[in-house]
Design an enzyme around this catalytic site. Structure first.
Site, short mmCIF file in Angstrom:
data_model
loop_
_atom_site.label_atom_id
_atom_site.label_comp_id
_atom_site.label_asym_id
_atom_site.label_seq_id
_atom_site.Cartn_x
_atom_site.Cartn_y
_atom_site.Cartn_z
CG HIS A 123 8.92 -0.06 6.00
ND1 HIS A 123 9.30 -1.54 6.23
CD2 HIS A 123 7.58 0.00 6.38
CE1 HIS A 123 8.24 -2.03 6.53
NE2 HIS A 123 7.25 -1.44 6.36
CD GLN A 138 -5.94 -3.69 2.89
OE1 GLN A 138 -6.01 -4.18 1.90
NE2 GLN A 138 -4.95 -3.83 3.80
CG HIS A 149 7.13 -2.38 2.17
ND1 HIS A 149 7.08 -1.41 3.04
CD2 HIS A 149 6.08 -2.92 2.04
CE1 HIS A 149 5.93 -1.17 3.41
NE2 HIS A 149 5.18 -2.15 2.96
CE LYS A 195 8.38 -16.23 8.30
NZ LYS A 195 9.61 -17.12 9.20
CE LYS A 196 4.56 -4.83 12.19
NZ LYS A 196 3.49 -4.02 11.58
NE ARG A 213 -2.40 1.57 9.88
CZ ARG A 213 -2.65 0.56 9.12
NH1 ARG A 213 -2.24 -0.47 8.97
NH2 ARG A 213 -4.04 0.73 8.47
CG MET A 235 -2.03 -1.29 1.15
SD MET A 235 -3.21 -1.04 2.03
CE MET A 235 -2.82 -0.70 3.77
CG LEU A 242 11.91 -1.64 9.91
CD1 LEU A 242 12.72 -1.64 8.61
CD2 LEU A 242 12.16 -0.35 11.05
CD GLN A 256 -1.68 -8.74 4.33
OE1 GLN A 256 -2.52 -8.16 4.46
NE2 GLN A 256 -0.30 -8.52 3.95
O1 PAF Z 1 -0.11 -5.66 3.69
C1 PAF Z 1 -0.50 -4.86 2.99
O2 PAF Z 1 0.10 -3.78 2.70
C2 PAF Z 1 -1.80 -4.81 2.41
O3 PAF Z 1 -2.69 -5.57 3.22
C3 PAF Z 1 -1.78 -5.69 0.86
C4 PAF Z 1 -1.57 -7.14 0.90
C5 PAF Z 1 -1.04 -5.13 0.08
C6 PAF Z 1 -3.36 -5.70 0.14
O4 PAF Z 1 -3.86 -4.41 0.31
#
Ligand code: PAF
Length: 278
Positions: free
Chosen positions: A32, A59, A35, A147-148, A186, A28, A183, A152
């Site tokens: 950081h 979401q 990612h 894994k953070k 938010r 999204m 990290l 999900q």
């Molecule tokens: O982890 C995220 O940043 C979001 O939940 C994702 C997997 C990109 C879905 O919008």
């Protein structure tokens, strides 16, 4: 790195590169180092790395931070390019949801309505729906999730398994600041004082794990004591739980299954999550 904002342009580009394996890293934005490590992981296991940036309204609950979620387009573009990302797909809402998204992916409630799902109703329906849509658009061979966001990752793994999607899901390790804070996009909401205090979440998870390691440990007491300790420190915890890694269900130590300590708590206005595997 090439950038596409429309599905048709991205598909045309990918169609010309059919022989290359594809690795997707959905995000999204507000990227950081965590990612960027996922991008490197995708690069190591596919020919063409496609990062996506899309702040997915589906979401977020109405009272959550959809509008204020940090959008840092220029920085994200630079960072992805430096990390070796090949393609960035960044659709706007009208592109990804040109009509109300009334067909949704409803995840297994045993896994999706607990923990995060209990406090963020419908969260995983929103996540699974957008991830499924991105998978349909990109048709990746590999997808990398951190894994953070432990739950999900588990929910997406089970979605991929149940829909028989031909995609390998890879898990990226959580990156931490020097003091151990995981990290997260938010973290930038934290004031300087809160940033100092924020480490207390992972310290609490560690203390729970230590206590759970003692023979005949009373797990429910460890969990409720931890909630109280955090409240006493001025936090508002949603959950602090010890669960099986597989399925995220209550543990039975006799079965010797791998377990994970998971927590979510608000510090001031910022909600943080973290987990530790054992
Ligand atoms: O982890 C995220 O940043 C979001 O939940 C994702 C997997 C990109 C879905 O919008």
């Amino acid at each position: 790195m090439v950038i596409f904002h429309t599905i048709s342009e991205l598909r045309a580009y990918l169609n010309e590169r059919k022989g290359l394996t594809r690795g997707i890293v959905p995000t999204m934005g507000n990227l950081h180092a965590g990612h960027l490590a996922l991008i490197k992981q995708a690069k190591a296991s596919s020919d063409l790395v496609i990062a996506t940036i899309f702040v997915n309204r589906l979401q977020f609950l109405p009272h959550e931070d959809f509008d204020s979620y940090p959008r840092t387009w220029e920085d994200d573009m630079q960072a992805l390019s430096h990390a070796g990302c090949d393609v960035l797909f960044a659709p706007n809402e009208a592109e990804l949801y040109p009509e109300p998204q009334t067909y949704k992916v409803q995840p297994d409630s045993n896994m999706a309505d607990i923990l995060e799902g209990e406090f963020r109703l419908g969260f995983f329906t929103g996540v699974c729906t957008v991830v499924m849509k991105l998978f349909q658009i990109v048709q990746p061979d590999v997808a990398v999730f951190g894994k953070k966001d432990y739950q999900q990752l588990a929910v997406i793994r089970s979605m991929v398994r149940q829909f028989a999607l031909p995609i390998s899901i890879l898990a990226g390790e959580t990156l931490r600041a020097d003091d151990g804070l995981a990290l997260s996009s938010r973290n930038r909401y934290l004031s300087a004082e809160e940033r100092q205090a924020a480490i207390f979440l992972s310290r609490t998870l560690r203390a729970m794990a230590d206590a759970a390691g003692i023979p005949n440990a009373d797990i429910q007491k460890i969990e409720s004591d931890a909630l109280q300790v955090m409240r006493n420190k001025g936090w508002q915890p949603d959950y602090l739980l010890i669960r099986t890694q597989q399925g995220l269900q209550p543990i039975d130590f006799a079965k010797r299954e791998p377990w994970v300590v998971l927590g979510a708590a608000k510090l001031g206005k910022t909600r943080l999550i973290d987990n530790l595997e054992f």
